[in-house]
Design a protein around this motif. Structure first.
Motif, PDB file in Angstrom:
ATOM      1  N   MET A   1       6.863  -0.940  13.879  1.00 32.78           N
ATOM      2  CA  MET A   1       5.996  -2.062  13.537  1.00 32.78           C
ATOM      3  C   MET A   1       6.781  -3.085  12.712  1.00 32.78           C
ATOM      4  SD  MET A   1       2.170  -1.995  11.834  1.00 32.78           S
ATOM      5  CE  MET A   1       2.668  -1.054  10.387  1.00 32.78           C
ATOM      6  N   LYS A   2       6.632  -4.345  13.039  1.00 34.97           N
ATOM      7  CA  LYS A   2       7.318  -5.417  12.345  1.00 34.97           C
ATOM      8  C   LYS A   2       6.329  -6.242  11.505  1.00 34.97           C
ATOM      9  CE  LYS A   2      10.819  -5.946  15.978  1.00 34.97           C
ATOM     10  NZ  LYS A   2      11.436  -6.891  16.944  1.00 34.97           N
ATOM     11  N   ASP A   3       6.895  -6.943  10.549  1.00 35.36           N
ATOM     12  CA  ASP A   3       6.110  -7.884   9.737  1.00 35.36           C
ATOM     13  C   ASP A   3       4.868  -7.227   9.132  1.00 35.36           C
ATOM     14  OD1 ASP A   3       7.944  -9.837  10.523  1.00 35.36           O
ATOM     15  OD2 ASP A   3       6.760 -10.370  12.281  1.00 35.36           O
ATOM     16  N   PHE A   4       5.080  -6.094   8.494  1.00 39.43           N
ATOM     17  CA  PHE A   4       3.958  -5.377   7.879  1.00 39.43           C
ATOM     18  C   PHE A   4       4.155  -5.308   6.369  1.00 39.43           C
ATOM     19  CE2 PHE A   4       7.126  -2.096   8.193  1.00 39.43           C
ATOM     20  CZ  PHE A   4       6.886  -1.245   7.120  1.00 39.43           C
ATOM     21  N   PHE A   5       3.081  -5.002   5.671  1.00 37.27           N
ATOM     22  CA  PHE A   5       3.159  -4.727   4.241  1.00 37.27           C
ATOM     23  C   PHE A   5       2.503  -3.392   3.966  1.00 37.27           C
ATOM     24  CE2 PHE A   5      -0.744  -7.077   4.895  1.00 37.27           C
ATOM     25  CZ  PHE A   5      -1.668  -6.521   4.033  1.00 37.27           C
ATOM     26  N   THR A   6       2.762  -2.860   2.792  1.00 36.52           N
ATOM     27  CA  THR A   6       2.233  -1.545   2.419  1.00 36.52           C
ATOM     28  C   THR A   6       1.239  -1.684   1.274  1.00 36.52           C
ATOM     29  OG1 THR A   6       4.176  -0.293   3.143  1.00 36.52           O
ATOM     30  CG2 THR A   6       2.800   0.719   1.456  1.00 36.52           C
ATOM     31  N   ILE A   7       0.106  -1.032   1.424  1.00 37.68           N
ATOM     32  CA  ILE A   7      -0.939  -1.005   0.408  1.00 37.68           C
ATOM     33  C   ILE A   7      -0.862   0.328  -0.324  1.00 37.68           C
ATOM     34  CG2 ILE A   7      -3.420  -1.134  -0.028  1.00 37.68           C
ATOM     35  CD1 ILE A   7      -3.547  -2.497   2.846  1.00 37.68           C
ATOM     36  N   LEU A   8      -0.602   0.284  -1.611  1.00 38.45           N
ATOM     37  CA  LEU A   8      -0.559   1.491  -2.435  1.00 38.45           C
ATOM     38  C   LEU A   8      -1.965   1.727  -2.974  1.00 38.45           C
ATOM     39  CD1 LEU A   8       2.758   0.694  -4.347  1.00 38.45           C
ATOM     40  CD2 LEU A   8       2.471   2.234  -2.390  1.00 38.45           C
ATOM     41  N   GLY A   9      -2.763   2.462  -2.225  1.00 36.07           N
ATOM     42  CA  GLY A   9      -4.186   2.593  -2.514  1.00 36.07           C
ATOM     43  C   GLY A   9      -4.611   3.983  -2.936  1.00 36.07           C
ATOM     44  N   GLY A  10      -5.941   4.164  -2.929  1.00 41.91           N
ATOM     45  CA  GLY A  10      -6.535   5.439  -3.302  1.00 41.91           C
ATOM     46  C   GLY A  10      -6.929   5.522  -4.761  1.00 41.91           C
ATOM     47  N   MET A  11      -6.877   4.399  -5.479  1.00 39.84           N
ATOM     48  CA  MET A  11      -7.128   4.427  -6.928  1.00 39.84           C
ATOM     49  C   MET A  11      -8.246   3.442  -7.295  1.00 39.84           C
ATOM     50  SD  MET A  11      -3.116   4.411  -8.093  1.00 39.84           S
ATOM     51  CE  MET A  11      -2.672   3.132  -6.914  1.00 39.84           C
ATOM     52  N   GLY A  12      -9.518   3.665  -6.939  1.00 36.85           N
ATOM     53  CA  GLY A  12      -9.984   4.761  -6.151  1.00 36.85           C
ATOM     54  C   GLY A  12     -10.124   4.348  -4.686  1.00 36.85           C
ATOM     55  N   THR A  13     -10.561   5.303  -3.894  1.00 37.92           N
ATOM     56  CA  THR A  13     -10.661   5.107  -2.459  1.00 37.92           C
ATOM     57  C   THR A  13     -11.701   4.059  -2.093  1.00 37.92           C
ATOM     58  OG1 THR A  13      -9.839   7.319  -1.975  1.00 37.92           O
ATOM     59  CG2 THR A  13     -11.214   6.268  -0.298  1.00 37.92           C
ATOM     60  N   GLU A  14     -12.859   4.050  -2.770  1.00 39.35           N
ATOM     61  CA  GLU A  14     -13.876   3.040  -2.471  1.00 39.35           C
ATOM     62  C   GLU A  14     -13.362   1.641  -2.801  1.00 39.35           C
ATOM     63  OE1 GLU A  14     -16.616   3.245  -0.884  1.00 39.35           O
ATOM     64  OE2 GLU A  14     -16.694   5.423  -0.711  1.00 39.35           O
ATOM     65  N   ALA A  15     -12.618   1.521  -3.884  1.00 40.55           N
ATOM     66  CA  ALA A  15     -12.051   0.225  -4.245  1.00 40.55           C
ATOM     67  C   ALA A  15     -11.024  -0.220  -3.205  1.00 40.55           C
ATOM     68  CB  ALA A  15     -11.409   0.297  -5.621  1.00 40.55           C
ATOM     69  N   THR A  16     -10.216   0.723  -2.728  1.00 39.37           N
ATOM     70  CA  THR A  16      -9.245   0.391  -1.680  1.00 39.37           C
ATOM     71  C   THR A  16      -9.958  -0.031  -0.411  1.00 39.37           C
ATOM     72  OG1 THR A  16      -7.634   1.936  -2.614  1.00 39.37           O
ATOM     73  CG2 THR A  16      -7.313   1.273  -0.326  1.00 39.37           C
ATOM     74  N   GLU A  17     -11.035   0.645  -0.078  1.00 38.40           N
ATOM     75  CA  GLU A  17     -11.813   0.288   1.108  1.00 38.40           C
ATOM     76  C   GLU A  17     -12.369  -1.133   0.975  1.00 38.40           C
ATOM     77  OE1 GLU A  17     -16.017   1.739   2.947  1.00 38.40           O
ATOM     78  OE2 GLU A  17     -14.491   3.301   2.715  1.00 38.40           O
ATOM     79  N   ALA A  18     -12.783  -1.504  -0.250  1.00 40.70           N
ATOM     80  CA  ALA A  18     -13.284  -2.854  -0.474  1.00 40.70           C
ATOM     81  C   ALA A  18     -12.172  -3.883  -0.277  1.00 40.70           C
ATOM     82  CB  ALA A  18     -13.872  -2.972  -1.881  1.00 40.70           C
ATOM     83  N   TYR A  19     -10.961  -3.550  -0.733  1.00 44.16           N
ATOM     84  CA  TYR A  19      -9.815  -4.442  -0.531  1.00 44.16           C
ATOM     85  C   TYR A  19      -9.550  -4.624   0.970  1.00 44.16           C
ATOM     86  CZ  TYR A  19      -4.879  -5.733  -0.095  1.00 44.16           C
ATOM     87  OH  TYR A  19      -3.704  -6.336   0.277  1.00 44.16           O
ATOM     88  N   ILE A  20      -9.551  -3.527   1.713  1.00 40.87           N
ATOM     89  CA  ILE A  20      -9.299  -3.588   3.154  1.00 40.87           C
ATOM     90  C   ILE A  20     -10.384  -4.406   3.852  1.00 40.87           C
ATOM     91  CG2 ILE A  20      -9.213  -2.217   5.274  1.00 40.87           C
ATOM     92  CD1 ILE A  20      -6.715  -1.886   3.707  1.00 40.87           C
ATOM     93  N   HIS A  21     -11.634  -4.171   3.467  1.00 40.98           N
ATOM     94  CA  HIS A  21     -12.740  -4.909   4.086  1.00 40.98           C
ATOM     95  C   HIS A  21     -12.588  -6.404   3.856  1.00 40.98           C
ATOM     96  CE1 HIS A  21     -16.803  -5.923   5.402  1.00 40.98           C
ATOM     97  NE2 HIS A  21     -16.947  -6.608   4.280  1.00 40.98           N
ATOM     98  N   LEU A  22     -12.298  -6.784   2.619  1.00 43.73           N
ATOM     99  CA  LEU A  22     -12.137  -8.194   2.291  1.00 43.73           C
ATOM    100  C   LEU A  22     -10.913  -8.780   2.986  1.00 43.73           C
ATOM    101  CD1 LEU A  22     -13.762 -10.134   0.511  1.00 43.73           C
ATOM    102  CD2 LEU A  22     -12.158  -9.655  -1.351  1.00 43.73           C
ATOM    103  N   LEU A  23      -9.847  -7.988   3.064  1.00 46.81           N
ATOM    104  CA  LEU A  23      -8.624  -8.429   3.747  1.00 46.81           C
ATOM    105  C   LEU A  23      -8.920  -8.767   5.203  1.00 46.81           C
ATOM    106  CD1 LEU A  23      -5.381  -8.479   3.308  1.00 46.81           C
ATOM    107  CD2 LEU A  23      -5.463  -6.327   4.562  1.00 46.81           C
TER     108      LEU A  23
END
Length: 239
Positions: A1-23
């Motif tokens: 995969m090219k042109d990707f970034f990494t999300i250091l998540g799980g702190m907490g999982t619901e908050a990470t899910e909110a970030y992904i949803h908004l993204l």
């Protein structure tokens, strides 16, 4: 995969899910291929950041697994890292020292947004975990930017911890009245011109309940916008 970034998540999982949803919601997309390329590391077992900051002698150190994540993911060559946990920015300098790949700094992005969105603001308040309040990751740069930093009262801080830990983390539930009451006290009682939402669980509350016209800067929302900007720029450069 090219042109990707990494999300250091799980702190907490619901908050990470909110970030992904908004993204995904804010990405200008009309087909599958328009969305962004990213790797999500949902490292849910990272020890609690606030527990460690408040009591480092007796609590496990979150830096150890976070450092492993940064080193492992750096080998894949992401364009940048997103760290959707405000309290984890206590370890920002140590994590950034482990890699040449930039790690976005969510508190700095939020503070920069104050000048853009509330140009007349003078008193900037913060609601966050006890760990974030203690480590001054917001307080120092807010003051350096020329604002008067407004610390929540002990009562507001306790209500905020209840919202974060007892409601969102423990039950995946948002007490809308409590969230709005916290904002009301910061704005009306402490005379804040703007309140920074300095915890991603509070960002979950913002997503679900809204801020009832109180002036806020959502740190996670600012991280989302910068993630999209950088990811789209990287894609365009390679097309």
């Amino acid at each position: 995969m090219k042109d990707f970034f990494t999300i250091l998540g799980g702190m907490g999982t619901e908050a990470t899910e909110a970030y992904i949803h908004l993204l995904n919601e804010r990405t200008p997309a009309h087909r599958d291929q328009d969305y962004l390329n990213y790797v999500l590391v949902n490292h849910a077992t990272v020890p609690d950041r606030t527990d460690y900051i408040v009591d480092p002698k007796h609590q496990p150190n979150p830096l150890i697994p976070l450092a492993e994540d940064v080193q492992q993911q750096s080998q894949l060559g992401p364009k940048f890292f997103a760290l959707p946990c405000n309290t984890a920015h206590y370890f920002y300098d140590q994590l950034q020292a482990l890699t040449e790949i930039p790690i976005l700094h969510m508190p700095n992005l939020a503070i920069a947004a104050v000048a853009q969105k509330f140009p007349n603001a003078k008193r900037v308040g913060l609601i966050a975990t006890d760990g974030t309040l203690k480590d001054r990751v917001y307080e120092v740069p807010i003051q350096a930017a020329g604002y008067q930093f407004v610390m929540p009262t002990p009562e507001i801080a306790q209500e905020t911890m209840t919202l974060i830990y007892d409601d969102v983390k423990a039950q995946n539930w948002v007490d809308e009245d409590l969230y709005h009451h916290i904002l009301q006290q910061m704005v009306e009682d402490l005379d804040c011109d703007v309140v920074i939402l300095g915890c991603t669980e509070i960002s979950v509350a913002e997503e679900r309940a809204g801020h009832a016209d109180f002036p806020v800067i959502d740190a996670q929302g600012e991280l989302v916008d910068e993630s999209i900007r950088l990811a789209l720029d990287a894609r365009q450069q390679n097309n």
